[in-house]
Write a protein that holds these residues in place. Structure first.
Motif, PDB file in Angstrom:
ATOM      1  N   ALA A   1       0.809  -1.218   0.000  1.00 33.15           N
ATOM      2  CA  ALA A   1       0.000   0.000   0.000  1.00 33.15           C
ATOM      3  C   ALA A   1       0.842   1.267   0.000  1.00 33.15           C
ATOM      4  O   ALA A   1       0.333   2.362  -0.246  1.00 33.15           O
ATOM      5  CB  ALA A   1      -0.926   0.015   1.222  1.00 33.15           C
ATOM      6  N   ALA A   2       2.137   1.132   0.297  1.00 35.94           N
ATOM      7  CA  ALA A   2       3.007   2.301   0.374  1.00 35.94           C
ATOM      8  C   ALA A   2       3.258   2.876  -1.018  1.00 35.94           C
ATOM      9  O   ALA A   2       3.649   2.150  -1.934  1.00 35.94           O
ATOM     10  CB  ALA A   2       4.326   1.927   1.038  1.00 35.94           C
ATOM     11  N   LYS A   3       3.041   4.181  -1.150  1.00 37.74           N
ATOM     12  CA  LYS A   3       3.209   4.829  -2.448  1.00 37.74           C
ATOM     13  C   LYS A   3       4.544   5.549  -2.594  1.00 37.74           C
ATOM     14  O   LYS A   3       5.030   5.743  -3.704  1.00 37.74           O
ATOM     15  CB  LYS A   3       2.069   5.825  -2.679  1.00 37.74           C
ATOM     16  CG  LYS A   3       0.682   5.213  -2.575  1.00 37.74           C
ATOM     17  CD  LYS A   3       0.478   4.083  -3.565  1.00 37.74           C
ATOM     18  CE  LYS A   3      -0.930   3.518  -3.457  1.00 37.74           C
ATOM     19  NZ  LYS A   3      -1.132   2.341  -4.351  1.00 37.74           N
ATOM     20  N   SER A   4       5.104   5.962  -1.467  1.00 41.28           N
ATOM     21  CA  SER A   4       6.375   6.688  -1.540  1.00 41.28           C
ATOM     22  C   SER A   4       7.088   6.595  -0.203  1.00 41.28           C
ATOM     23  O   SER A   4       6.475   6.306   0.835  1.00 41.28           O
ATOM     24  CB  SER A   4       6.143   8.157  -1.892  1.00 41.28           C
ATOM     25  OG  SER A   4       5.498   8.831  -0.822  1.00 41.28           O
TER      26      SER A   4
ATOM     27  N   GLU B   1       5.703   9.119   2.266  1.00 36.30           N
ATOM     28  CA  GLU B   1       4.475   8.646   2.901  1.00 36.30           C
ATOM     29  C   GLU B   1       4.791   7.723   4.073  1.00 36.30           C
ATOM     30  O   GLU B   1       4.182   7.824   5.147  1.00 36.30           O
ATOM     31  CB  GLU B   1       3.623   7.907   1.867  1.00 36.30           C
ATOM     32  CG  GLU B   1       2.319   7.348   2.419  1.00 36.30           C
ATOM     33  CD  GLU B   1       1.533   6.606   1.360  1.00 36.30           C
ATOM     34  OE1 GLU B   1       1.412   5.367   1.469  1.00 36.30           O
ATOM     35  OE2 GLU B   1       1.063   7.265   0.411  1.00 36.30           O
TER      36      GLU B   1
END
Length: 277
Positions: A66-69, A72
């Motif tokens: 789920a991590a986008k960056s 984040e």
């Protein structure tokens, strides 16, 4: 009120405003001594904190789909915040600074909902996913590349000041709600199923499920270095019941054959239950 009463620590007379058993000087005393030979240890701890900062953030990014960056992860992941704060608190714990390590761990708990005692030793590439309700005790030891989920407890079972919390090996995944209790040892490449209760040592390259936790094989193959399939686990109880069911059907057929009767179809109840396993 405190007339003729003395501080239990230094022996000085307590004033009327000092309503505890210790004087204000002792309560606020943060003095601690560091010998010259300890500065190499301090340097090593500081370097470890700096090295871990990048790896902890990177690990969370790599392990959570789920991590986008990275930004984040750094700003929005309570598990990462808890680990980073713990590494600072553990540094102060190791050099013997009073009060501050426990206060940092308390602040971390308030912010993240994750409680890690500053005395716990944690290796690199450690990731707490979600993490709310997770508790890691004082004498817990955690190896490298370990992932744990929310409501996991690495708890103690003794009131004595001794090794009383689990030791976790490398490449371990501990599923949501699992409880590992006592000074047990969990080997490398282990998966602990969600809501399992583990109170005995776990050998390397194995899977633990159930209450109490049972060690089961995984297709007879070595477990990969790391994966997050903590919900895809075998059920030893269901496997045992299925074995009993199959044997019962064999015995039924043998009895019918001995009686010379025509074989009847297998019990609907048994077949239905068997299909559900």
């Amino acid at each position: 009120m405190h007339e003729n009463l003395a501080c239990l620590n230094c022996g000085d007379k307590l004033s009327d405003k000092e309503k505890s058993e210790y004087c204000a000087k002792c309560l606020l005393n943060l003095d601690f001594g560091i010998e010259d030979k300890d500065f190499e240890i301090i340097k090593a701890h500081l370097n470890a904190i700096l090295d871990s900062f990048g790896s902890d953030v990177r690990t969370a990014f790599q392990k959570d789909p789920a991590a986008k960056s990275l930004v984040e992860v750094l700003t929005s992941y309570p598990g990462t915040h808890a680990v980073l704060l713990h590494r600072v608190a553990h540094f102060f714990w190791e050099i013997g600074l009073p009060f501050v390590p426990r206060y940092l761990s308390h602040i971390s708990r308030q912010i993240t909902g994750i409680e890690i005692h500053p005395g716990a030793e944690i290796g690199k590439d450690f990731f707490i996913d979600h993490g709310s309700g997770t508790v890691i005790g004082e004498t817990a030891e955690i190896g490298d590349n370990v992932t744990i989920y929310q409501n996991v407890s690495l708890g103690g079972t003794s009131l004595k000041a001794e090794k009383r919390h689990p030791t976790i090996g490398n490449n371990v995944v501990i599923g949501a709600g699992a409880k590992l209790l006592g000074p047990i040892k969990v080997g490398d490449n282990v998966r602990v199923g969600a809501n399992s209760v583990v109170t005995k040592d776990v050998p390397s390259n194995s899977v633990v499920v159930g209450v109490p936790g049972r060690v089961v094989s995984r297709n007879g193959k070595k477990i990969p270095d790391i994966d997050l399939e903590h919900g895809d686990l075998p059920d030893p109880i269901a496997d045992f019941i299925k074995t009993l069911r199959d044997r019962l059907l064999e015995v039924e057929d043998e009895i019918i054959e001995l009686k010379g009767e025509k074989k009847r179809e297998k019990s609907e109840e048994l077949m239905f239950y068997g299909e559900g396993i």
